[in-house]
Design an enzyme around this catalytic site. Sequence first.
Site, PDB file in Angstrom:
ATOM      1  CE  LYS A 194       0.660   5.550  -2.776  1.00  0.00           C
ATOM      2  NZ  LYS A 194      -0.723   5.831  -3.073  1.00  0.00           N
TER       3      LYS A 194
ATOM      4  CD  GLU B 250      -1.109   7.978  -9.383  1.00  0.00           C
ATOM      5  OE1 GLU B 250      -2.345   7.846  -9.353  1.00  0.00           O
ATOM      6  OE2 GLU B 250      -0.331   7.290  -8.694  1.00  0.00           O
TER       7      GLU B 250
END
Length: 298
Positions: A169, A176
């Site tokens: 993550k 991102e």
Amino acid sequence: MQLGVIGLGRMGRIVVDRSLDAGHDVVVFDVSAEATAAAAEAGAEPADSLADLCDRLGEEKRIWIMVPAGDAVDATLSDLEAHIQADDVVVDGGNSHFEASMRRAEATDAAYLDCGTSGGPASAEAGFSLMVGGPEWAYEAMVPVLDVVATGPEGHDRMGASGAGHYVKMVHNGVEYALMQAYGEGFELLHDGRFDLDMESIARTWNNGAVIRSWLLELCEEAFHEEGSDLGDVADHVAGGSTGTWTVQEALEQEVPIPLIYGALAERFDSRNEGRFSRRLANRLRYGFGRHEVNRQE
């Protein structure tokens, strides 16, 4: 199955609501009595303390923690310590650092699953993408809930040993950052370039068949539709940065070059200075996927 959920903010409520909708029994607790009462109105069983929550869960407890990363996770685990044992499972669904998750897995009597959660509040209806680290038996025990909290069976997987979920993550968030920066720079050139262009129209056209179509690009289209081609009064101030910083730090330790992610992180830090269109778009995109507050120009 029966699930205990601790922490009923935006993300915790999604875990509760999706689990209830799938027919699971959910016991809830939050430091806010109002949040606990609201979840109870939705069909969850309220608890007035962590001890009460554990008592209501009975044997082989399955507990999902969705509290802010850092001290709040450690405090919650400390309060749970007297009430959990080896055959129980505790899921940390927040954005904890992977090394903290490895430490907690070692120190916790119960099986500890670090669960990287992507999708934000905007995924309340579709479900999350879940990246899980920890013992395989514990992961398998949580599959009935993971299936419904995620987009479905394909929306979650066990990444590896303890810490692996939050590690994946962390890198996800670094990617991102870079993607948001790339879209921002492209739209900045279009906005300041040779032609009088409609940013919403461009985003919509790209989203229909173009190589660079994506959910983030759909959020660009949404941002231009709601704010206008010049983004209105959206400020050039992009908040956040911890997971991106962790990604860069890890890349330095592993001697892996990640210039795009590093550049995106640097732009985010620099946004606290001068104004740029690309960072104003990144500011607005954070609202699109995470419902983070949009900083506005004075």
